[in-house]
Design a protein around this motif. Structure first.
Motif, PDB file in Angstrom:
ATOM      1  N   THR A   1     -42.395 -77.313 -13.404  1.00  0.00           N
ATOM      2  CA  THR A   1     -41.226 -77.764 -12.644  1.00  0.00           C
ATOM      3  C   THR A   1     -40.760 -79.102 -13.182  1.00  0.00           C
ATOM      4  OG1 THR A   1     -41.936 -76.619 -10.633  1.00  0.00           O
ATOM      5  CG2 THR A   1     -40.351 -78.408 -10.371  1.00  0.00           C
ATOM      6  N   LEU A   2     -39.449 -79.225 -13.374  1.00  0.00           N
ATOM      7  CA  LEU A   2     -38.846 -80.465 -13.845  1.00  0.00           C
ATOM      8  C   LEU A   2     -38.198 -81.188 -12.662  1.00  0.00           C
ATOM      9  CD1 LEU A   2     -38.142 -82.145 -16.396  1.00  0.00           C
ATOM     10  CD2 LEU A   2     -36.015 -80.826 -16.541  1.00  0.00           C
ATOM     11  N   TYR A   3     -38.422 -82.502 -12.588  1.00  0.00           N
ATOM     12  CA  TYR A   3     -37.886 -83.346 -11.517  1.00  0.00           C
ATOM     13  C   TYR A   3     -36.801 -84.260 -12.080  1.00  0.00           C
ATOM     14  CZ  TYR A   3     -42.102 -82.265  -8.721  1.00  0.00           C
ATOM     15  OH  TYR A   3     -43.110 -81.650  -8.012  1.00  0.00           O
ATOM     16  N   PHE A   4     -35.758 -84.468 -11.284  1.00  0.00           N
ATOM     17  CA  PHE A   4     -34.684 -85.387 -11.665  1.00  0.00           C
ATOM     18  C   PHE A   4     -34.646 -86.553 -10.681  1.00  0.00           C
ATOM     19  CE2 PHE A   4     -33.294 -81.124 -13.044  1.00  0.00           C
ATOM     20  CZ  PHE A   4     -33.273 -81.347 -14.416  1.00  0.00           C
ATOM     21  N   GLN A   5     -34.380 -87.724 -11.211  1.00  0.00           N
ATOM     22  CA  GLN A   5     -34.400 -88.925 -10.373  1.00  0.00           C
ATOM     23  C   GLN A   5     -33.197 -88.972  -9.441  1.00  0.00           C
ATOM     24  OE1 GLN A   5     -36.245 -92.417 -11.575  1.00  0.00           O
ATOM     25  NE2 GLN A   5     -34.519 -93.766 -11.172  1.00  0.00           N
ATOM     26  N   THR A   6     -33.468 -89.446  -8.233  1.00  0.00           N
ATOM     27  CA  THR A   6     -32.409 -89.711  -7.274  1.00  0.00           C
ATOM     28  C   THR A   6     -32.714 -91.008  -6.545  1.00  0.00           C
ATOM     29  OG1 THR A   6     -31.276 -88.920  -5.271  1.00  0.00           O
ATOM     30  CG2 THR A   6     -33.568 -88.285  -5.516  1.00  0.00           C
ATOM     31  N   ALA A   7     -31.673 -91.713  -6.176  1.00  0.00           N
ATOM     32  CA  ALA A   7     -31.836 -92.923  -5.386  1.00  0.00           C
ATOM     33  C   ALA A   7     -31.898 -92.609  -3.899  1.00  0.00           C
ATOM     34  CB  ALA A   7     -30.685 -93.889  -5.657  1.00  0.00           C
ATOM     35  N   ASP A   8     -31.501 -91.372  -3.523  1.00  0.00           N
ATOM     36  CA  ASP A   8     -31.448 -90.983  -2.114  1.00  0.00           C
ATOM     37  C   ASP A   8     -31.701 -89.483  -2.034  1.00  0.00           C
ATOM     38  OD1 ASP A   8     -30.727 -90.237   0.487  1.00  0.00           O
ATOM     39  OD2 ASP A   8     -29.160 -91.762   0.624  1.00  0.00           O
ATOM     40  N   ALA A   9     -32.940 -89.107  -1.760  1.00  0.00           N
ATOM     41  CA  ALA A   9     -33.311 -87.691  -1.739  1.00  0.00           C
ATOM     42  C   ALA A   9     -32.525 -86.907  -0.701  1.00  0.00           C
ATOM     43  CB  ALA A   9     -34.810 -87.557  -1.480  1.00  0.00           C
ATOM     44  N   THR A  10     -32.262 -87.505   0.431  1.00  0.00           N
ATOM     45  CA  THR A  10     -31.541 -86.802   1.487  1.00  0.00           C
ATOM     46  C   THR A  10     -30.108 -86.516   1.067  1.00  0.00           C
ATOM     47  OG1 THR A  10     -32.925 -87.815   3.193  1.00  0.00           O
ATOM     48  CG2 THR A  10     -30.805 -86.901   3.890  1.00  0.00           C
ATOM     49  N   ALA A  11     -29.440 -87.501   0.484  1.00  0.00           N
ATOM     50  CA  ALA A  11     -28.066 -87.299   0.035  1.00  0.00           C
ATOM     51  C   ALA A  11     -28.003 -86.258  -1.084  1.00  0.00           C
ATOM     52  CB  ALA A  11     -27.482 -88.621  -0.449  1.00  0.00           C
ATOM     53  N   THR A  12     -28.984 -86.273  -1.981  1.00  0.00           N
ATOM     54  CA  THR A  12     -28.990 -85.300  -3.073  1.00  0.00           C
ATOM     55  C   THR A  12     -29.234 -83.895  -2.550  1.00  0.00           C
ATOM     56  OG1 THR A  12     -29.729 -86.969  -4.652  1.00  0.00           O
ATOM     57  CG2 THR A  12     -30.044 -84.675  -5.267  1.00  0.00           C
ATOM     58  N   SER A  13     -30.111 -83.739  -1.578  1.00  0.00           N
ATOM     59  CA  SER A  13     -30.345 -82.403  -1.013  1.00  0.00           C
ATOM     60  C   SER A  13     -29.084 -81.880  -0.337  1.00  0.00           C
ATOM     61  CB  SER A  13     -31.516 -82.430  -0.024  1.00  0.00           C
ATOM     62  OG  SER A  13     -31.200 -83.169   1.141  1.00  0.00           O
ATOM     63  N   THR A  14     -28.330 -82.750   0.294  1.00  0.00           N
ATOM     64  CA  THR A  14     -27.053 -82.343   0.885  1.00  0.00           C
ATOM     65  C   THR A  14     -26.081 -81.898  -0.200  1.00  0.00           C
ATOM     66  OG1 THR A  14     -27.331 -83.835   2.767  1.00  0.00           O
ATOM     67  CG2 THR A  14     -25.089 -83.116   2.262  1.00  0.00           C
ATOM     68  N   ALA A  15     -26.029 -82.636  -1.303  1.00  0.00           N
ATOM     69  CA  ALA A  15     -25.149 -82.267  -2.411  1.00  0.00           C
ATOM     70  C   ALA A  15     -25.542 -80.929  -3.013  1.00  0.00           C
ATOM     71  CB  ALA A  15     -25.175 -83.357  -3.474  1.00  0.00           C
ATOM     72  N   VAL A  16     -26.852 -80.670  -3.111  1.00  0.00           N
ATOM     73  CA  VAL A  16     -27.319 -79.378  -3.619  1.00  0.00           C
ATOM     74  C   VAL A  16     -26.767 -78.247  -2.748  1.00  0.00           C
ATOM     75  CG1 VAL A  16     -29.367 -77.909  -3.865  1.00  0.00           C
ATOM     76  CG2 VAL A  16     -29.399 -80.245  -4.745  1.00  0.00           C
ATOM     77  N   LYS A  17     -26.907 -78.384  -1.441  1.00  0.00           N
ATOM     78  CA  LYS A  17     -26.430 -77.337  -0.524  1.00  0.00           C
ATOM     79  C   LYS A  17     -24.908 -77.230  -0.524  1.00  0.00           C
ATOM     80  CE  LYS A  17     -29.295 -79.055   2.686  1.00  0.00           C
ATOM     81  NZ  LYS A  17     -30.076 -79.274   3.937  1.00  0.00           N
ATOM     82  N   ASP A  18     -24.231 -78.361  -0.573  1.00  0.00           N
ATOM     83  CA  ASP A  18     -22.768 -78.348  -0.557  1.00  0.00           C
ATOM     84  C   ASP A  18     -22.176 -77.690  -1.795  1.00  0.00           C
ATOM     85  OD1 ASP A  18     -22.764 -79.635   1.866  1.00  0.00           O
ATOM     86  OD2 ASP A  18     -22.229 -81.608   1.063  1.00  0.00           O
ATOM     87  N   ASN A  19     -22.948 -77.663  -2.893  1.00  0.00           N
ATOM     88  CA  ASN A  19     -22.446 -77.088  -4.141  1.00  0.00           C
ATOM     89  C   ASN A  19     -23.043 -75.721  -4.456  1.00  0.00           C
ATOM     90  OD1 ASN A  19     -20.624 -79.160  -5.691  1.00  0.00           O
ATOM     91  ND2 ASN A  19     -22.232 -80.370  -4.698  1.00  0.00           N
TER      92      ASN A  19
END
Length: 265
Positions: free
Chosen positions: A72-90
């Motif tokens: 599994t490859l991980y990508f850096q985020t400054a805000d995991a919650t905001a990124t998870s929302t972006a994943v779902k929104d897209n």
């Protein structure tokens, strides 16, 4: 190039799920020169692969019915919650919602709209891998997907990646290379390839393939075969880049080996 100077959207961690951690230690130690260090009992058996004292990957033993053997490859985020929302929104899926890993950081497991799995890591005390882009370390990644344009749009929306494209050898569409926002082509760390043009598509569908550097691709493949792995794609040259191969470990986790031109003796 892939670097440990992590910024939002760049790969900053990679780990292995395996049904046999002792066997994995023997295999990766023989192929890539790694040793394994436990993270301690409080982390449920999780540990780190290290090379010359630097962490180059993580690993955990999991029953095959709980998780298929895989990287599994991980990508850096400054805000995991905001990124998870972006994943779902897209159009993507959040498999495991953001969770704290002690004070080390915050992780989320996701899948893109085509089903390729990936993860995000919001650093705490663990800021990421300690070595990359050298023999025995993560040096590239590649997404095989049925719709490269859709994938490029998804990851661009979630992580802000920039792109550079070049024609695939022999036709078959473009090979899209990605870099973190604001970094330009010198920061390229991964490619996106249409599954129809992928020389070694995974039987399990869309996926992220991790490349680990080696000083001698052919010798590393021979070591992988000797230690119970399987060669998926025999070593081949990429003009101007180097020599690579795709293998699986003895349990089915798939990865690539890359001998860059700069490493040739």
């Amino acid at each position: 190039m892939l670097t440990t100077r992590y910024v939002p959207g760049s790969p900053n961690w990679a780990d292995l799920a395996t049904p046999d951690i002792e066997g994995a230690k023997t295999f990766y130690g023989g192929v890539l020169g790694w040793n394994h260090v436990s993270a301690g009992p409080e982390f449920g058996g999780y540990g780190m692969f290290q090379l010359d004292g630097k962490t180059v990957a993580g690993a955990m033993q999991l029953p095959a019915e709980q998780a298929p053997p895989s990287w599994t490859l991980y990508f850096q985020t400054a805000d995991a919650t905001a990124t998870s929302t972006a994943v779902k929104d897209n159009g993507g899926t959040v498999v495991n919602e953001p969770m704290d890993v002690e004070d080390l950081g915050r992780m989320t497991l996701c899948a893109d709209p085509a089903g390729a799995g990936f993860a995000t890591w919001q650093p705490g005390k663990n800021t990421g891998l300690e070595a990359t882009d050298a023999p025995g370390t993560l040096c590239w990644a590649e997404l095989s997907t049925p719709d490269a344009a859709a994938a490029t749009s998804f990851y661009g929306s979630v992580f802000g990646w920039g792109t550079t494209s070049m024609p695939m050898p022999g036709g078959g569409g473009d090979y899209v290379m990605v870099h973190p926002e604001g970094k330009g082509p010198d920061g390229m760390f991964a490619g996106i390839v249409p599954t129809a043009a992928d020389p070694a598509p995974a039987a399990t569908g869309p996926n992220w393939l991790l490349y680990f550097g080696t000083a001698d691709c052919d010798a590393a493949v021979a070591d992988a075969d000797r230690l119970g792995g399987t060669t998926v794609l025999e070593p081949r040259d990429i003009e101007g880049v180097g020599r690579f191969a795709v293998v699986t470990d003895p349990y089915g986790a798939r990865f690539a080996l890359m001998q860059g031109i700069a490493q040739d003796a």
